[in-house]
Structure formats: structure tokens, C-alpha cells
Design a protein around this motif. Structure first.
Motif, PDB file in Angstrom:
ATOM      1  N   PHE A 198     -11.559 -16.878  25.114  1.00 53.08           N
ATOM      2  CA  PHE A 198     -10.630 -15.789  25.446  1.00 53.08           C
ATOM      3  C   PHE A 198      -9.489 -16.241  26.357  1.00 53.08           C
ATOM      4  O   PHE A 198      -8.515 -15.509  26.543  1.00 53.08           O
ATOM      5  CB  PHE A 198     -11.384 -14.617  26.091  1.00 53.08           C
ATOM      6  CG  PHE A 198     -12.387 -13.956  25.176  1.00 53.08           C
ATOM      7  CD1 PHE A 198     -12.146 -13.851  23.821  1.00 53.08           C
ATOM      8  CD2 PHE A 198     -13.579 -13.459  25.676  1.00 53.08           C
ATOM      9  CE1 PHE A 198     -13.063 -13.244  22.970  1.00 53.08           C
ATOM     10  CE2 PHE A 198     -14.502 -12.842  24.837  1.00 53.08           C
ATOM     11  CZ  PHE A 198     -14.244 -12.739  23.474  1.00 53.08           C
ATOM     12  N   LYS A 199      -9.606 -17.431  26.929  1.00 49.60           N
ATOM     13  CA  LYS A 199      -8.520 -17.982  27.742  1.00 49.60           C
ATOM     14  C   LYS A 199      -7.410 -18.566  26.868  1.00 49.60           C
ATOM     15  O   LYS A 199      -6.304 -18.810  27.345  1.00 49.60           O
ATOM     16  CB  LYS A 199      -9.059 -19.077  28.663  1.00 49.60           C
ATOM     17  CG  LYS A 199     -10.133 -18.621  29.650  1.00 49.60           C
ATOM     18  CD  LYS A 199      -9.552 -17.845  30.809  1.00 49.60           C
ATOM     19  CE  LYS A 199     -10.629 -17.558  31.856  1.00 49.60           C
ATOM     20  NZ  LYS A 199     -10.097 -16.885  33.048  1.00 49.60           N
ATOM     21  N   GLU A 200      -7.715 -18.805  25.583  1.00 49.25           N
ATOM     22  CA  GLU A 200      -6.734 -19.360  24.661  1.00 49.25           C
ATOM     23  C   GLU A 200      -5.962 -18.217  23.990  1.00 49.25           C
ATOM     24  O   GLU A 200      -6.441 -17.082  23.925  1.00 49.25           O
ATOM     25  CB  GLU A 200      -7.422 -20.243  23.622  1.00 49.25           C
ATOM     26  CG  GLU A 200      -8.177 -21.408  24.245  1.00 49.25           C
ATOM     27  CD  GLU A 200      -8.783 -22.342  23.228  1.00 49.25           C
ATOM     28  OE1 GLU A 200      -8.028 -22.981  22.470  1.00 49.25           O
ATOM     29  OE2 GLU A 200     -10.030 -22.430  23.177  1.00 49.25           O
ATOM     30  N   PRO A 201      -4.750 -18.489  23.487  1.00 43.32           N
ATOM     31  CA  PRO A 201      -3.916 -17.416  22.938  1.00 43.32           C
ATOM     32  C   PRO A 201      -4.576 -16.723  21.735  1.00 43.32           C
ATOM     33  O   PRO A 201      -4.899 -17.369  20.736  1.00 43.32           O
ATOM     34  CB  PRO A 201      -2.642 -18.150  22.494  1.00 43.32           C
ATOM     35  CG  PRO A 201      -2.639 -19.428  23.237  1.00 43.32           C
ATOM     36  CD  PRO A 201      -4.075 -19.800  23.449  1.00 43.32           C
ATOM     37  N   LYS A 202      -4.771 -15.434  21.853  1.00 43.60           N
ATOM     38  CA  LYS A 202      -5.372 -14.670  20.762  1.00 43.60           C
ATOM     39  C   LYS A 202      -4.520 -14.771  19.497  1.00 43.60           C
ATOM     40  O   LYS A 202      -5.041 -14.792  18.373  1.00 43.60           O
ATOM     41  CB  LYS A 202      -5.524 -13.206  21.183  1.00 43.60           C
ATOM     42  CG  LYS A 202      -6.255 -12.337  20.159  1.00 43.60           C
ATOM     43  CD  LYS A 202      -6.437 -10.918  20.681  1.00 43.60           C
ATOM     44  CE  LYS A 202      -7.175 -10.047  19.661  1.00 43.60           C
ATOM     45  NZ  LYS A 202      -7.350  -8.657  20.170  1.00 43.60           N
ATOM     46  N   LEU A 203      -3.202 -14.850  19.681  1.00 41.52           N
ATOM     47  CA  LEU A 203      -2.269 -14.951  18.565  1.00 41.52           C
ATOM     48  C   LEU A 203      -2.584 -16.156  17.678  1.00 41.52           C
ATOM     49  O   LEU A 203      -2.356 -16.117  16.468  1.00 41.52           O
ATOM     50  CB  LEU A 203      -0.837 -15.071  19.097  1.00 41.52           C
ATOM     51  CG  LEU A 203       0.305 -15.165  18.076  1.00 41.52           C
ATOM     52  CD1 LEU A 203       0.442 -13.855  17.308  1.00 41.52           C
ATOM     53  CD2 LEU A 203       1.613 -15.509  18.785  1.00 41.52           C
ATOM     54  N   ALA A 204      -3.123 -17.220  18.292  1.00 41.79           N
ATOM     55  CA  ALA A 204      -3.415 -18.452  17.547  1.00 41.79           C
ATOM     56  C   ALA A 204      -4.804 -18.450  16.928  1.00 41.79           C
ATOM     57  O   ALA A 204      -5.157 -19.381  16.202  1.00 41.79           O
ATOM     58  CB  ALA A 204      -3.274 -19.656  18.475  1.00 41.79           C
ATOM     59  N   LEU A 205      -5.579 -17.415  17.194  1.00 40.64           N
ATOM     60  CA  LEU A 205      -6.968 -17.378  16.739  1.00 40.64           C
ATOM     61  C   LEU A 205      -7.243 -16.338  15.658  1.00 40.64           C
ATOM     62  O   LEU A 205      -7.911 -16.623  14.660  1.00 40.64           O
ATOM     63  CB  LEU A 205      -7.895 -17.116  17.936  1.00 40.64           C
ATOM     64  CG  LEU A 205      -8.048 -18.262  18.939  1.00 40.64           C
ATOM     65  CD1 LEU A 205      -8.596 -17.749  20.260  1.00 40.64           C
ATOM     66  CD2 LEU A 205      -8.965 -19.333  18.369  1.00 40.64           C
ATOM     67  N   VAL A 206      -6.747 -15.126  15.864  1.00 35.38           N
ATOM     68  CA  VAL A 206      -7.113 -14.011  14.991  1.00 35.38           C
ATOM     69  C   VAL A 206      -6.164 -13.915  13.806  1.00 35.38           C
ATOM     70  O   VAL A 206      -4.950 -13.745  13.972  1.00 35.38           O
ATOM     71  CB  VAL A 206      -7.141 -12.685  15.773  1.00 35.38           C
ATOM     72  CG1 VAL A 206      -7.471 -11.526  14.838  1.00 35.38           C
ATOM     73  CG2 VAL A 206      -8.167 -12.761  16.902  1.00 35.38           C
ATOM     74  N   GLY A 207      -6.734 -14.025  12.614  1.00 35.09           N
ATOM     75  CA  GLY A 207      -5.940 -13.981  11.388  1.00 35.09           C
ATOM     76  C   GLY A 207      -5.808 -12.586  10.794  1.00 35.09           C
ATOM     77  O   GLY A 207      -5.221 -12.429   9.722  1.00 35.09           O
ATOM     78  N   GLY A 208      -6.361 -11.593  11.460  1.00 32.99           N
ATOM     79  CA  GLY A 208      -6.309 -10.224  10.954  1.00 32.99           C
ATOM     80  C   GLY A 208      -7.698  -9.618  10.890  1.00 32.99           C
ATOM     81  O   GLY A 208      -8.684 -10.239  11.309  1.00 32.99           O
ATOM     82  N   ASP A 209      -7.805  -8.432  10.361  1.00 32.70           N
ATOM     83  CA  ASP A 209      -9.102  -7.757  10.275  1.00 32.70           C
ATOM     84  C   ASP A 209     -10.098  -8.560   9.456  1.00 32.70           C
ATOM     85  O   ASP A 209     -11.296  -8.591   9.754  1.00 32.70           O
ATOM     86  CB  ASP A 209      -8.927  -6.364   9.657  1.00 32.70           C
ATOM     87  CG  ASP A 209      -8.223  -5.397  10.598  1.00 32.70           C
ATOM     88  OD1 ASP A 209      -8.191  -5.676  11.811  1.00 32.70           O
ATOM     89  OD2 ASP A 209      -7.692  -4.382  10.114  1.00 32.70           O
ATOM     90  N   LEU A 210      -9.622  -9.210   8.402  1.00 33.01           N
ATOM     91  CA  LEU A 210     -10.502  -9.981   7.519  1.00 33.01           C
ATOM     92  C   LEU A 210     -10.552 -11.457   7.891  1.00 33.01           C
ATOM     93  O   LEU A 210     -11.486 -12.171   7.518  1.00 33.01           O
ATOM     94  CB  LEU A 210     -10.047  -9.835   6.063  1.00 33.01           C
ATOM     95  CG  LEU A 210     -10.042  -8.409   5.512  1.00 33.01           C
ATOM     96  CD1 LEU A 210      -9.431  -8.361   4.124  1.00 33.01           C
ATOM     97  CD2 LEU A 210     -11.469  -7.848   5.484  1.00 33.01           C
TER      98      LEU A 210
END
Length: 271
Positions: A198-210
């Protein structure tokens, strides 16, 4: 405080914290090496060597508060290069190094390569360092991440190009090869990750709901800008999903590659 006493107190602090640190001795030595500029062998053989106690435990407390080690020491080794790492971009993972070997088996002299969602610039810089005649461009939606990639290019004395772009939005040229390690974790998976993630950018991790939405967008748009091949890093359970997306968009010679742990991790395809 000397090395042996630092180690004894640090181990006690880690145990008391209840944190899941898989290799506490390894992490202690990484911090010791960082603040002393001495290697592990020296520190192991010189247990009475004086250490700045305040500096060491300030860093250890950051680790016990879930800050990733790469952010604490500010660097990460990747292939043959050293990368500056901080909160502006995702920390490069060891498995991503395997993607470079796959790309290297297809790349040709004078190819043009686009590394999309570059983050620290790890992939782009490794490709350039190992293929000096290749023209490499990297892009990212995050200006902060792109600035970090620029700093890493300067740090490693490598010449590559940079484009601030939301996927292909600002990409005007065409390229022989696309490489991308986009966000590929689903929103639900993200909530179950280790706390230091969670310390890393969420933008770079989450690809969307799926989790695989970025692949759909990139694969659909890439046919207009990429002339020969595409390469992706994927989630361990996304091999067949990404393969299906590629097939629906008329890509050819689709291959799924496993990482060293035996999980589906990379995909290549021809335009």
C-alpha cells in the motif's frame, strides 16, 4: 552501539513488532550495509564495529511501519543496472527481469521499442543497456514516474526517449516492438495485499475491477502503432485471459511463458 548489539536489539524489536519479516537477518544487514557503506562480509567479521544507533533504528522503524526496503535504501538492482526507487513509482520485481530475456530473443538491431507504463524505467533501461543499437522510448501516465525514469536514465548513462501519455493518447510515432507491464491487479485483490504494498502507487497496481482492463485497451490500440510484436507481463492467473484478448484482436503466434516459480507471467504475440 556495535554491530553485534545492533543485531541483537533489532531482532528483538522485529519479534516484538509482530510484523511478518520473512528474512529479518537479511534485512538487518541490508540496513547496516546502507548506513555504513560496508559489505556484509566486513560487518560479519567485525562485530565490534561502531554503528550510528539512531540512524539504524530510524530506518528499521520505517520498515516496521510497512515501508518497503527499496524505498528505505532508495535503490534496487535490476539486471545490470541500479535504479533509484521512491514513492513515485512501483518497485521493480525480480520476475520482471525474466521478461528482458524473452524480449532479447526476438529483438533486432535498430529496432524501435516502446515501453508503456514504464514506472522507474527498469524495462526500457535494461533493454537499452543490453541492446545498444535499439532505439528505446518509454511512456507513463504519471509525470512523477516519468521524472524518476529520467533520473534513472541519467544515473545509468543511458539515452532513451520519454513521453507523458495515457497509454497511446500522446504516442504519435510507430514502433517495432511494444513492451508493457501495466497495472493488472483487480480492485478486490488489491485489498488483500501485504500492507507494505500500500506504500506503492495504487495507480501502478490496480488494473480495474477485473484486473485485466489495461490489456484490453493496449491490445486494441496497439495495432495502429506497433509493427511487429507485443510483450506483456501478466498476473499469474491471466494467461488465457490475455491470450483470448489477443486472439479476438487478430494477433498471431501467441505464446504464454511461465516464471521461475512455474506461474504464467508473460505473453508475446505478433501483429
Amino acid at each position: 552501539m556495535v554491530v553485534k548489539d545492533i543485531i541483537r536489539k533489532a531482532l528483538a524489536d522485529i519479534e516484538a513488532s509482530g510484523k511478518n519479516i520473512p528474512n529479518p537477518m537479511g534485512e538487518i544487514y541490508i540496513l547496516l550495509e546502507h548506513i555504513t557503506s560496508k559489505d556484509k562480509l566486513f560487518l560479519s567479521l567485525n562485530k565490534d564495529f561502531e554503528i550510528n544507533e539512531e540512524e539504524f533504528f530510524t530506518l528499521l522503524n520505517k520498515r516496521l511501519n510497512d515501508t518497503p526496503m527499496a524505498y528505505i535504501i532508495g535503490k534496487k538492482y535490476f539486471r545490470n543496472i541500479v535504479l533509484k526507487t521512491d514513492e513515485r513509482a512501483l518497485i521493480p520485481r525480480f520476475c520482471t527481469e525474466e521478461l528482458i530475456d524473452i524480449v532479447n530473443s526476438f529483438i533486432k538491431d535498430n529496432d524501435s521499442v516502446l515501453d508503456m507504463c514504464t514506472g522507474t524505467g527498469a524495462i526500457a533501461l535494461a533493454i537499452k543497456e543490453e541492446n545498444t543499437k535499439v532505439d528505446v522510448t518509454c511512456s507513463d501516465i504519471s509525470e512523477d514516474a516519468l521524472n524518476l525514469a529520467k533520473e534513472n536514465a541519467e544515473l545509468n548513462n543511458l539515452s532513451i526517449n520519454f513521453i507523458l501519455s495515457d497509454l497511446f493518447e500522446n504516442i504519435s510515432e510507430t514502433y517495432d516492438i511494444l513492451i508493457s507491464n501495466p497495472p493488472y491487479i483487480s480492485s478486490e485483490e488489491y485489498m488483500g495485499l501485504e500492507r507494505d504494498i500500500f506504500k506503492e502507487p495504487k495507480l501502478a497496481l490496480v488494473g480495474g475491477d477485473l484486473g485485466y482492463e489495461y490489456y484490453e485497451k493496449i491490445i486494441r490500440q496497439a495495432r495502429e502503432k506497433i509493427k511487429r510484436m507485443v510483450f506483456f507481463e501478466i498476473g499469474y492467473d491471466q494467461g488465457n485471459i490475455v491470450k483470448d484478448i489477443l486472439e479476438k484482436n487478430n494477433y498471431k503466434d501467441i505464446k504464454i511463458y511461465k516464471d521461475l516459480e512455474g506461474f504464467d507471467r508473460f505473453v508475446s504475440a505478433c501483429i
